[in-house]
Structure formats: structure tokens, C-alpha cells
Scaffold this motif. Structure first.
Motif, PDB file in Angstrom:
ATOM      1  N   TYR A  22       9.895 -41.920  16.707  1.00  0.00           N
ATOM      2  CA  TYR A  22      10.508 -42.449  15.478  1.00  0.00           C
ATOM      3  C   TYR A  22      10.866 -43.928  15.649  1.00  0.00           C
ATOM      4  O   TYR A  22      10.716 -44.717  14.732  1.00  0.00           O
ATOM      5  CB  TYR A  22      11.739 -41.606  15.073  1.00  0.00           C
ATOM      6  CG  TYR A  22      11.330 -40.443  14.201  1.00  0.00           C
ATOM      7  CD1 TYR A  22      10.584 -39.390  14.723  1.00  0.00           C
ATOM      8  CD2 TYR A  22      11.628 -40.412  12.838  1.00  0.00           C
ATOM      9  CE1 TYR A  22      10.165 -38.337  13.916  1.00  0.00           C
ATOM     10  CE2 TYR A  22      11.220 -39.356  12.029  1.00  0.00           C
ATOM     11  CZ  TYR A  22      10.495 -38.323  12.581  1.00  0.00           C
ATOM     12  OH  TYR A  22      10.074 -37.286  11.781  1.00  0.00           O
ATOM     13  N   GLU A  44       7.648 -45.803  15.206  1.00  0.00           N
ATOM     14  CA  GLU A  44       7.221 -45.845  13.795  1.00  0.00           C
ATOM     15  C   GLU A  44       8.025 -46.896  13.031  1.00  0.00           C
ATOM     16  O   GLU A  44       7.490 -47.654  12.239  1.00  0.00           O
ATOM     17  CB  GLU A  44       7.417 -44.481  13.110  1.00  0.00           C
ATOM     18  CG  GLU A  44       6.527 -43.370  13.636  1.00  0.00           C
ATOM     19  CD  GLU A  44       5.059 -43.534  13.248  1.00  0.00           C
ATOM     20  OE1 GLU A  44       4.730 -44.421  12.452  1.00  0.00           O
ATOM     21  OE2 GLU A  44       4.227 -42.772  13.790  1.00  0.00           O
ATOM     22  N   SER A  92       7.980 -47.003   8.658  1.00  0.00           N
ATOM     23  CA  SER A  92       9.082 -46.082   8.374  1.00  0.00           C
ATOM     24  C   SER A  92       8.852 -45.289   7.091  1.00  0.00           C
ATOM     25  O   SER A  92       9.284 -44.143   6.984  1.00  0.00           O
ATOM     26  CB  SER A  92      10.400 -46.844   8.313  1.00  0.00           C
ATOM     27  OG  SER A  92      10.315 -47.841   7.328  1.00  0.00           O
ATOM     28  N   THR A 103       7.544 -41.816   7.495  1.00  0.00           N
ATOM     29  CA  THR A 103       8.406 -40.790   8.098  1.00  0.00           C
ATOM     30  C   THR A 103       9.321 -40.126   7.080  1.00  0.00           C
ATOM     31  O   THR A 103      10.011 -39.172   7.404  1.00  0.00           O
ATOM     32  CB  THR A 103       9.293 -41.406   9.210  1.00  0.00           C
ATOM     33  OG1 THR A 103      10.121 -42.402   8.599  1.00  0.00           O
ATOM     34  CG2 THR A 103       8.494 -42.030  10.307  1.00  0.00           C
ATOM     35  N   PHE A 129       7.725 -34.632   9.944  1.00  0.00           N
ATOM     36  CA  PHE A 129       8.222 -34.123  11.229  1.00  0.00           C
ATOM     37  C   PHE A 129       7.486 -32.843  11.651  1.00  0.00           C
ATOM     38  O   PHE A 129       7.006 -32.722  12.773  1.00  0.00           O
ATOM     39  CB  PHE A 129       9.741 -33.885  11.153  1.00  0.00           C
ATOM     40  CG  PHE A 129      10.316 -33.363  12.429  1.00  0.00           C
ATOM     41  CD1 PHE A 129      10.498 -34.210  13.513  1.00  0.00           C
ATOM     42  CD2 PHE A 129      10.651 -32.021  12.564  1.00  0.00           C
ATOM     43  CE1 PHE A 129      11.015 -33.729  14.707  1.00  0.00           C
ATOM     44  CE2 PHE A 129      11.167 -31.534  13.759  1.00  0.00           C
ATOM     45  CZ  PHE A 129      11.352 -32.395  14.828  1.00  0.00           C
ATOM     46  N   PHE A 166      15.723 -35.920  12.156  1.00  0.00           N
ATOM     47  CA  PHE A 166      14.467 -36.629  11.929  1.00  0.00           C
ATOM     48  C   PHE A 166      14.009 -36.546  10.472  1.00  0.00           C
ATOM     49  O   PHE A 166      13.261 -37.374   9.998  1.00  0.00           O
ATOM     50  CB  PHE A 166      13.379 -36.067  12.858  1.00  0.00           C
ATOM     51  CG  PHE A 166      13.751 -36.201  14.311  1.00  0.00           C
ATOM     52  CD1 PHE A 166      13.585 -37.417  14.955  1.00  0.00           C
ATOM     53  CD2 PHE A 166      14.300 -35.139  15.021  1.00  0.00           C
ATOM     54  CE1 PHE A 166      13.933 -37.565  16.283  1.00  0.00           C
ATOM     55  CE2 PHE A 166      14.654 -35.277  16.358  1.00  0.00           C
ATOM     56  CZ  PHE A 166      14.477 -36.494  16.988  1.00  0.00           C
ATOM     57  N   PRO A 168      15.468 -40.884   8.080  1.00  0.00           N
ATOM     58  CA  PRO A 168      14.493 -41.816   7.509  1.00  0.00           C
ATOM     59  C   PRO A 168      14.660 -41.972   5.995  1.00  0.00           C
ATOM     60  O   PRO A 168      14.477 -43.060   5.453  1.00  0.00           O
ATOM     61  CB  PRO A 168      13.148 -41.167   7.852  1.00  0.00           C
ATOM     62  CG  PRO A 168      13.416 -40.414   9.095  1.00  0.00           C
ATOM     63  CD  PRO A 168      14.818 -39.882   8.946  1.00  0.00           C
TER      64      PRO A 168
END
Ligand code: PFF
Length: 458
Positions: free
Chosen positions: A112, A115, A121, A124, A130, A294, A298
Motif C-alpha cells: 500500500y 501504491e 492510490s 486502492t 484488497f 486496507f 484509502p
């Protein structure tokens, strides 16, 4: 021949070192998803009550045992009572089980971070991101959980092999306050999302209908994990603690610090999650799992001004917090191997890394190519988490309570605590270690085992 044992030079040094090991993915990744799963405010209340009674008791006992015997856990238990030597081995098994899967999650954090750093981003934020990532099926593909896991382990290996942990700890000592401030900003922002106030209520207000024995069990397992209890770690830290360090103060400080960070992580994630789910807290409870941090953060960053930048810094700080913890886990295993096999530190470290890679691979592939293999009906990562947190740690804590409460007697710990200052919660300590803690621990174990056997349902 007895070697002189080095000590932490200051009281604050001890607290910071112990807190550096305690604060990690347990606070940032594990606590929020358990809190969401077990009913928000209800879980929070139970956790806090347990932390100041049960957690306090086990932590002060372990640090006192370490300081009194000046030995790490393998020798410390048998120094108190020869018959309890096996307990040191059992406790040491916990870092061996935890470290590999801890590194798998460390790998997720790295992914992450990468990314966000590379400006991806936005990708995500999708709900499937995920899940798709952890279940990659293509063997040999780059950018899979395996790649990130191997990178994370190698990073640990380099740090441990070159002996630069001290450097990392120094960096993290500076970064930790930054993490706290950034988390406060992110939490403050999360609360302005439409619908977040319902989430805040869910997170802070206990509701009796959410209370069950599983709330207590979940909270207790989390307590062990987060405060690094029942795995020999605090004994080792205690063995390096100076004799004039006021033990009860230090324990209180570590507890406040550790719990504070966990609460803050919950504040960042849970109200936002409720906001994104349109206020449906039942859905939140059902869907909360290891992917929570996760999945939610984001989206928070995406809706924030300078979110890409803030997210990058945030994941970097989480990575650092994870690193200080996984390094101390690896160090623990390496020092046991060096002591017992009398091999060089370098050889031991390489051996430990190979072991971590082999075991961690199972957890890594357990959501993807190996998902057909489900020990006790769980994916490998969940299985290792369960065996350590819900089985071995309660057993270690239970036997520790028997040893201190009924074999050597609470006086051993009390004398050690009082040798450097007052012991205000002495009565609480005695009642907890002799009666309440062991009964609760047995309850945990029996319930967990019944749950696994399918006799009772969560
Ligand atoms: N307490 C750490 C956490 O909450 O992430 C996990 C851990 C780190 C356990 C280091 C043990 C340890 F030695």
C-alpha cells in the motif's frame, strides 16, 4: 560464568523500548477490525476494563519476573521453580508462530505504501482491490503478496544482520509522535464525513445487546497480542530494567500508550467505515475482518485534500511501527537460537529468516493458491493467529498465574515491585493473579475449543 547484564540507561528508555515493541500492527491493523466486529463501544469498554485489571496483572508479573531473575524467559521460569522450565519454551513458541504471518501483513503495508508513493492510490479505493490482491492466483507473477512478503522479510533481515536496529528504533522514536499527530488529523477528518457521527456513537457507546462471551474473548486475545504478553517478551525487557525504575509507573505508561494508539486507530477507521456503509452498523460488524484498515483508509485519503501525500506518509509510518515490532520478534527468536545451539549470530539469523520465509509462505498463499487447505476451517494466516492468540497465549498466561499465584506466591512479584517504589494496585494484583485471571483464562480456552469443535457458534 555470569555475564553482567546491560540495562536501559533511563526510565524513559525502558518505557520507550517496551512501547516500541508493543505498538505495532496489533494496534493499527488488528484492534480496529476486532472492535468493529465485536460491537464497537461494547468491545472498547471491555478492552479498557481488561487492560487495567487483567493486562496490568500479567504485564507487571512478567516484567518483575524478568527484573528479579535477570534472565530471558527460557531461564526465568525455571529459576523461579524448576518444574516450570517448560513454560519458557512454550512462551517462546509464540514469536515463532507470530513472526511469519506478521511479516505477511508487513508486506501488505509495504504494497500500500508503494501504491501511494507511485501515485496509484486511486486504484486502492475500489472495494475489490484488497481481496483481489491477497488472493492472486498467478504463480510467478510479480507484485503479489509473496513478492511483498519476501521484500519485507529481507528488509528485516538486513536490519538485524547489520545490527542497525538501534538506528531504526531511534528513527521510530521520532516518527512515533508524528504517527500520533497524523492519526489525530486523519481521525478528525474522518469524523467530518457525512454519517460519521453514527459511526462515532457505534465506536464509543456500549450497547448491552452486543455483549457476549466472545466480546470478552476477543478483547482478551487482543490484549495479549497488542501488549506483547504471554510470549516471554516482557520478561526479556524486564531483565534489562534497572533496579531503581519504578515498575508500576512504567507498566501504567506502556499500557496507556499502547491502548491510546489502538483507540486512535479505531477512531480513524470505524466512524469512516460506518459512514461509507451508509450508517448500517450491522453490515459493519458482519464485514469487518483483516482487510478493514486496507479497505477503509484509502477511501478516507481519496476524499481528503492532499490525500495522496497524507496516505503515503501514513503508510510509511505504519511500516515503521510494524518494523520495530517484527525486528524485536525476530531478535527474540535469534537470541534463543544463539543461546541454545551455540552458533554464531549471523548463522542463527540466516536460519531464522529461512524459517520465517518458509512458514510465512503458507500464510501468504493461504488466501489464494492454497485456499483449498483450511486447517480447522481457517485460512493459514487466521489459523496461525488463532493458535497463538487464542490457544498458546492463554495457556502460558494461565500457567504463569498458577506459578506466581499458587507456587512461588504473589509475594515474589510484590517484593520486586516494592523494591523500587509503591505498589498501589497490590490488592487487585493478588486477587487477579490468584483467582480471577486463571478462571477467565480457562473460560477463554474452553470456549475457543468448543467454538473450533463446532459445538458453539459465534
Ligand atoms: N505487540 C505487537 C503489536 O501490537 O503489533 C506485536 C508484537 C511485537 C508482539 C513484538 C511481540 C513482539 F515482540
Amino acid at each position: 560464568m555470569k555475564k553482567e547484564r546491560s540495562s536501559f540507561t533511563s526510565r524513559l528508555g525502558f518505557v520507550l523500548a517496551a512501547a516500541g515493541s508493543a505498538v505495532g500492527l496489533g494496534n493499527l491493523w488488528r484492534f480496529p477490525y476486532l472492535a468493529a466486529k465485536y460491537g464497537g463501544g461494547t468491545f472498547l469498554l471491555v478492552y479498557i476494563i481488561l487492560a487495567i485489571t487483567f493486562g496490568f496483572t500479567i504485564m507487571i508479573a512478567e516484567i518483575a519476573i524478568g527484573r528479579k531473575t535477570r534472565l530471558s524467559c527460557i531461564g526465568a521460569y525455571s529459576a523461579l521453580d524448576k518444574r516450570f522450565g517448560f513454560l519458557g519454551w512454550l512462551a517462546s513458541l509464540v514469536p515463532v508462530i507470530i513472526t511469519p504471518y506478521y511479516c505477511v501483513i508487513g508486506g501488505w503495508v509495504m504494497k500500500y505504501f508503494a501504491e501511494f508513493l507511485s501515485g496509484n492510490s486511486a486504484e486502492t479505493t475500489s472495494d475489490a482491490f484488497f481481496g483481489n490482491f491477497i488472493s492472486v492466483q498467478t504463480p510467478g507473477a510479480l507484485n503479489t503478496p509473496v513478492t511483498w512478503f519476501v521484500l519485507y522479510v529481507l528488509l528485516n533481515a538486513v536490519i538485524v544482520l547489520f545490527g542497525v536496529e538501534k538506528g531504526i528504533e531511534k528513527v521510530s522514536r521520532i516518527m512515533m509522535p508524528v504517527l500520533v499527530i497524523l492519526s489525530i488529523i486523519i481521525a478528525g477528518y474522518s469524523l467530518t464525513l457525512p454519517g460519521a457521527m453514527d459511526g462515532l456513537k457505534f465506536y464509543l457507546l456500549p450497547r448491552w445487546e452486543d455483549f457476549s462471551v466472545f466480546t470478552v474473548l476477543g478483547a482478551m486475545g487482543q490484549l495479549f497480542y497488542s501488549m506483547s504478553l504471554a510470549m516471554g517478551i516482557m520478561i526479556t525487557y524486564g531483565s534489562y530494567m534497572q533496579k531503581d525504575n519504578i515498575l508500576e509507573h512504567s507498566v501504567t505508561q506502556i499500557e496507556v500508550f499502547d491502548t491510546g494508539i489502538a483507540m486512535l486507530a479505531g477512531l480513524m477507521i470505524i466512524p469512516a467505515m460506518v459512514a461509507f456503509s451508509g450508517g448500517d452498523t450491522t453490515l459493519v460488524q458482519q464485514s469487518a475482518g483483516p482487510g478493514l484498515m486496507f479497505g477503509v483508509l484509502p477511501k478516507v485519503f481519496d476524499s481528503m485534500a492532499f490525500g495522496g501525500f497524507i496516505g503515503t506518509i501514513f503508510f510509511l509510518l505504519v511500516l515503521l511501527a510494524a518494523l520495530t515490532s517484527s525486528i524485536s520478534l525476530m531478535e527474540t527468536i535469534v537470541s534463543i537460537v544463539v543461546d541454545k545451539l551455540h552458533i554464531s549470530r549471523r548463522t542463527a539469523t540466516i536460519g531464522v529468516i529461512v524459517g520465517v520465509l518458509a512458514l510465512g509462505l503458507l500464510s501468504c498463499l493461504g488466501y489464494g493458491p492454497l485456499s483449498a487447505i483450511q486447517p480447522l476451517g481457517m485460512a493459514f494466516l487466521d489459523f496461525f493467529d488463532f493458535i497463538s492468540n487464542s490457544v498458546i497465549m492463554p495457556i502460558v498466561a494461565f500457567i504463569t498465574c498458577l506459578l506466581i499465584g499458587h507456587f512461588v506466591g504473589p509475594k515474589t512479584v510484590i517484593d520486586e515491585v516494592e523494591s523500587s517504589g509503591a505498589f498501589h494496585r497490590k490488592k487487585l494484583f493478588v486477587v487477579m493473579i490468584r483467582w480471577i485471571a486463571p478462571v477467565m483464562l480457562i473460560m477463554i480456552l474452553v470456549t475457543e475449543l468448543l467454538k473450533v469443535a463446532g459445538i458453539i457458534k459465534v
